[in-house]
Design an enzyme around this catalytic site. Structure first.
Site, PDB file in Angstrom:
ATOM      1  N   SER A 121       0.825  -1.203   0.000  1.00  9.83           N
ATOM      2  CA  SER A 121       0.000   0.000   0.000  1.00  9.83           C
ATOM      3  C   SER A 121       0.866   1.263   0.000  1.00  9.83           C
ATOM      4  O   SER A 121       1.682   1.454  -0.887  1.00  9.83           O
ATOM      5  CB  SER A 121      -0.953  -0.037   1.198  1.00  9.83           C
ATOM      6  OG  SER A 121      -1.983   0.910   1.048  1.00  9.83           O
TER       7      SER A 121
ATOM      8  N   ASP B 275      -5.974  -3.434  -1.800  1.00  6.44           N
ATOM      9  CA  ASP B 275      -4.847  -3.140  -0.920  1.00  6.44           C
ATOM     10  C   ASP B 275      -4.163  -4.409  -0.416  1.00  6.44           C
ATOM     11  O   ASP B 275      -4.806  -5.313   0.121  1.00  6.44           O
ATOM     12  CB  ASP B 275      -5.368  -2.326   0.267  1.00  6.44           C
ATOM     13  CG  ASP B 275      -4.252  -1.708   1.074  1.00  6.44           C
ATOM     14  OD1 ASP B 275      -3.512  -2.459   1.729  1.00  6.44           O
ATOM     15  OD2 ASP B 275      -4.114  -0.473   1.046  1.00  6.44           O
TER      16      ASP B 275
END
Length: 276
Positions: A52, A166
């Site tokens: 991320s 993510d």
């Protein structure tokens, strides 16, 4: 500036670093401060594994564009920031995220991961296949975009009939993807740590909003899973930033998080050297 390389013995032992950067939304801006301190202390990073925001900041560092990115985000005005917002109408995420990546490609031209001088791996979650995916080749921005698709905030990415979100959903501290060299140091930066925060925190009433409830709950789940990764593969040096320093979506706290990252890195390095 004091360097860990004041002696020949330490110079030989600590020359190379394999770095792992966690996700954490806006908390991940702290990675910028950490990387600055590592560079100032003479560490040489030969590989970065990131999830991320860790993938975004780590990727820019591997490209040699982190200083330029810092200059851009810390001097961005409100109107410039608003111009980068592209609202999603498909209800798969509050933001599409395409506009900001197009702007970044203009400012910091893209490259393929395999062409970088520093090794790099971006971690994402393959939703339908229910597994973690590690990008180690191809367009670096495509890999980062898949890795930063925070549920409800950024729209997921569709690649080859699957959906990517993510990487922190399944693997927020991807220590198992760190490439190692003989006698290098494995360093991990965790920006979601359950540790006290000495600064001003967000008031409890802020948790009443639906977005805050979701992101706070998601962050708790992600960090719990991340601790299992650290237990399975303990790093030589762990740099922790308190999860209370800012919320996942507090992207306006860039300067504050960068400075906090510097403080945490300086303390962790000092403690590490004392233990030696």
């Amino acid at each position: 500036m004091f360097s860990i390389f004041n002696s020949e013995k330490r110079k030989k032992k600590y020359r190379e670093v394999s770095l792992v950067l966690s996700g954490g939304g806006a908390r991940g801006f702290g990675h910028i401060g950490v990387l600055e301190v590592l560079r100032e202390h003479g560490f040489h990073i030969h590989h970065i594994s990131g999830t991320s925001m860790g993938a975004l900041i780590g990727g820019l560092y591997a490209m040699g564009r982190l200083d330029d990115f810092k200059e851009w985000v810390t001097h961005m005005g409100k109107l410039q920031a608003l111009d980068l917002i592209d609202l999603s109408i498909r209800r798969r995420g509050f933001l599409k995220g395409n506009r900001v990546f197009r702007k970044m490609k203009t400012l910091f031209p893209t490259t393929n991961i395999e062409d970088l001088d520093i090794g790099f791996a971006a971690i994402a979650t393959q939703l339908y296949a229910k597994k973690t995916v590690c990008f180690t080749e191809g367009d670096i921005y495509d890999a980062i975009r898949a890795s930063v698709a925070i549920p409800t905030i950024f729209s997921p990415v569709e690649i080859d009939n699957d959906v990517y979100v993510d990487g922190g959903i399944l693997n927020n501290i991807p220590v198992e993807y760190a490439k190692r060299k003989k006698r290098d140091l494995l360093m991990v930066v965790d920006v979601n740590a359950f540790i006290p925060y000495e600064g001003q925190t967000s008031p409890v009433k802020d948790l009443c909003g639906n977005l805050n409830v979701f992101t706070h709950s998601l962050s708790l789940l992600i960090e719990t899973n991340a601790q299992n990764s650290l237990k399975a593969c303990p790093p030589d040096l762990l740099i922790q930033l308190s999860r209370e320093s800012c919320a996942m979506h507090d992207f306006f706290k860039v300067k504050k998080q960068i400075e906090y990252g510097r403080q945490c890195a300086e303390k962790a390095i000092a403690d590490f050297l004392k233990a030696e």
